[in-house]
Design a protein around this motif. Sequence first.
Motif, mmCIF file in Angstrom:
data_model
loop_
_atom_site.group_PDB
_atom_site.id
_atom_site.type_symbol
_atom_site.label_atom_id
_atom_site.label_comp_id
_atom_site.label_asym_id
_atom_site.label_seq_id
_atom_site.Cartn_x
_atom_site.Cartn_y
_atom_site.Cartn_z
ATOM 1 N N PHE A 55 52.438 71.085 48.211
ATOM 2 C CA PHE A 55 52.082 70.452 49.492
ATOM 3 C C PHE A 55 53.274 69.912 50.272
ATOM 4 O O PHE A 55 53.096 69.329 51.332
ATOM 5 N N TYR A 90 48.890 64.776 49.300
ATOM 6 C CA TYR A 90 48.379 64.758 47.917
ATOM 7 C C TYR A 90 46.939 64.249 47.920
ATOM 8 O O TYR A 90 46.083 64.753 47.196
ATOM 9 N N SER A 115 58.263 66.457 35.331
ATOM 10 C CA SER A 115 57.613 67.328 36.290
ATOM 11 C C SER A 115 58.699 67.964 37.148
ATOM 12 O O SER A 115 59.453 67.258 37.821
ATOM 13 N N LYS A 152 56.770 70.299 32.781
ATOM 14 C CA LYS A 152 55.667 70.678 33.682
ATOM 15 C C LYS A 152 56.277 71.346 34.901
ATOM 16 O O LYS A 152 57.129 70.764 35.569
ATOM 17 N N LYS A 178 55.837 72.804 38.615
ATOM 18 C CA LYS A 178 55.001 72.872 39.811
ATOM 19 C C LYS A 178 54.867 74.336 40.195
ATOM 20 O O LYS A 178 55.861 75.084 40.193
ATOM 21 N N ASP A 226 51.431 72.736 37.119
ATOM 22 C CA ASP A 226 50.624 71.899 38.019
ATOM 23 C C ASP A 226 50.554 72.558 39.393
ATOM 24 O O ASP A 226 51.572 72.699 40.071
ATOM 25 N N ASN A 265 48.597 71.500 41.987
ATOM 26 C CA ASN A 265 48.230 70.592 43.070
ATOM 27 C C ASN A 265 47.198 71.215 44.019
ATOM 28 O O ASN A 265 47.371 71.211 45.244
ATOM 29 N N GLU A 279 47.232 72.215 35.365
ATOM 30 C CA GLU A 279 46.778 70.997 36.042
ATOM 31 C C GLU A 279 46.271 71.303 37.447
ATOM 32 O O GLU A 279 46.958 71.946 38.233
ATOM 33 N N ASP A 316 43.765 66.247 37.777
ATOM 34 C CA ASP A 316 44.546 65.153 38.348
ATOM 35 C C ASP A 316 43.776 64.666 39.589
ATOM 36 O O ASP A 316 42.943 63.747 39.502
ATOM 37 N N GLY A 334 52.430 60.551 37.297
ATOM 38 C CA GLY A 334 53.386 59.759 38.068
ATOM 39 C C GLY A 334 53.328 60.142 39.527
ATOM 40 O O GLY A 334 52.780 61.195 39.887
ATOM 41 N N MET A 335 53.873 59.263 40.358
ATOM 42 C CA MET A 335 53.967 59.515 41.799
ATOM 43 C C MET A 335 55.373 59.142 42.264
ATOM 44 O O MET A 335 55.540 58.502 43.299
ATOM 45 N N LEU A 336 56.364 59.530 41.470
ATOM 46 C CA LEU A 336 57.765 59.229 41.789
ATOM 47 C C LEU A 336 57.978 57.723 41.952
ATOM 48 O O LEU A 336 58.745 57.279 42.818
ATOM 49 N N GLU A 337 57.315 56.937 41.109
ATOM 50 C CA GLU A 337 57.394 55.487 41.225
ATOM 51 C C GLU A 337 58.819 54.959 41.027
ATOM 52 O O GLU A 337 59.599 55.515 40.260
ATOM 53 N N ASP A 384 54.217 62.047 32.607
ATOM 54 C CA ASP A 384 55.207 62.313 33.663
ATOM 55 C C ASP A 384 56.045 61.067 33.939
ATOM 56 O O ASP A 384 56.668 60.955 34.991
ATOM 57 N N TYR A 430 64.901 60.457 38.963
ATOM 58 C CA TYR A 430 64.502 60.254 40.354
ATOM 59 C C TYR A 430 65.615 59.696 41.238
ATOM 60 O O TYR A 430 65.827 60.164 42.342
#
Length: 380
Positions: A31, A64, A144, A170, A172, A198, A200, A226, A251, A303-306, A328, A335
Motif C-alpha cells: 500500500f 493500512y 518484516s 517476513k 512483504k 504478508d 496486506n 498473512e 492481521d 508492529g507498526m514501525l513503533e 515483528d 527502524y
Amino acid sequence: MAAEHIPGVAIDAFELRRVRIPLVTPFRTSFGTETHRDALLVQAIPKGGASGWGECVADVQPLYSPEYVDGAQQVIERYLIPRVFAANTPKASAIAGLLARVQGHPMAKGALEAAVLDAELRAANVSFGAYLGAARARVDCGVSVGIQTSPELLIDVVAGYLESGYKRIKLKIEPGSDVAFVRAIREHFGSELLLSADANASYSIDNPDHINALTALNPFKLLMLEQPLTADDIPAHARLATMIESPICLDESIVTARSAAYAISIGACKIVNIKPGRVGGYLEAVKVHDVCAANGVPVWCGGMLETGIGRAANVALGAMPNFSLPGDTSASSRYFAQDMTEPFVLEAGTLAVPTGPGIGVDPLPESLREFTTSVQLIRR
Ligand code: OSB
Ligand code: MG
C-alpha cells in the motif's frame, strides 16, 4: 496482576505530541512506501507522579486501515479526552467502555488507554510485563522486510537481517512481486528458515492470476501467509484456506476478540497477528490472545514501525504465554538511527522485556527535542 488491583490515577492533562523520525531504510508494502515514522505520542499527566505514555500507530495516510494520524489526533482531542475527563478518575480498564459510543478509531482509543494504563502502572510500581502476566524475560524477534526491486537485492537484505540474528523473516508481497521473491529466499537460505509472507490485503479471490500466484507459493512451505485478501472479507479467507497450502494468518481482519473468535470458528486463519492499536488497545489485545489460546491458535505480536514507546509495551505483550511465534518486534536499529527511547537491542534474536514500572522506558530529552514537530496540551 489483575486490573482490579491497580488503583486509578487522576489525570490533569493530556499532551498530544507529534514526532517525525527518519527510517534507516524506506519501507515498501503493497500500500505504499514509508521514509519516516510520523507518530502521535500521548502523554497522560497526573496531578503528581510520573506521566504515562502511549503511542498511536495510525499512519500518515489511511492505507493500512481507515485511521490516519491527523484524524486520530483530532478524534482524541474532540471526542475521546472529553469522555475520559467527564468520568473523573476512570481506571484504564474502564476507558474502552467509556469510549465505546464513539464508533471506530481503535488506534486513537488504544493510544489513550495505553497512556492512562502506563500512568497507573508507574504509580503502582508494576511493570507492563508483570501486569500482563509475562511468561518470559525475553521475546523472539522476526523482521518484516519491505518489497525490494529485485530478488537479488532481497537476498542481500535478508542476509543482513539473518546475520543480525533475527529468527524469522517476513517478506512483504503484492501481485507481481511474490513468487519469484519467495522462491529466491527459500532456495538461497534453505528449508530451515522460518519464512512468511504478508500481502496486506492486496490479492483478490476473484482474480485467477492472484489465486495462481498464491497457489504457486505452496512448494515454499511458508510458516504463514498473512492477510492475503481484503480486511472485511473473513469468509473469503476461509474459502482460500481450502485452495492453498500456506497457513493463513490474519492481521487487518482481526479488529476485536469477537472477530478473532469468528475467523477461527469458520476456518479463516490458523494464526493471528495481534497489534494492540488495531484492536483498540492492550486490554482488548489480551482478550484476543485469550480467545486464540482457548482455541489452540498461536499468536504473535505485529508492529507498526513503533518508536521505543510503543515497542516497549509490545515486547511486554509478546511475552504472554500464547505468543509462541517470533513477532515483528524488531530492534530499534532496524527502524531508526536514533529512537525516541534508549534503543531496544537484539541479543541472540531476542529483545528483553522491560522490567521498570509501567512500560519501563522514557523518551530521551534529546529525541524529544530533535523529532518533535508539534505539541498540544489539553487540560481538564
Ligand atoms: O502489515 O504488519 C503489517 C508495518 C506497517 C503497517 C502494516 C504492517 C507493517 C509491518 C512492519 O509489517 C512491522 C514492524 O516492523 O513494525
Ligand atoms: Mg501485516
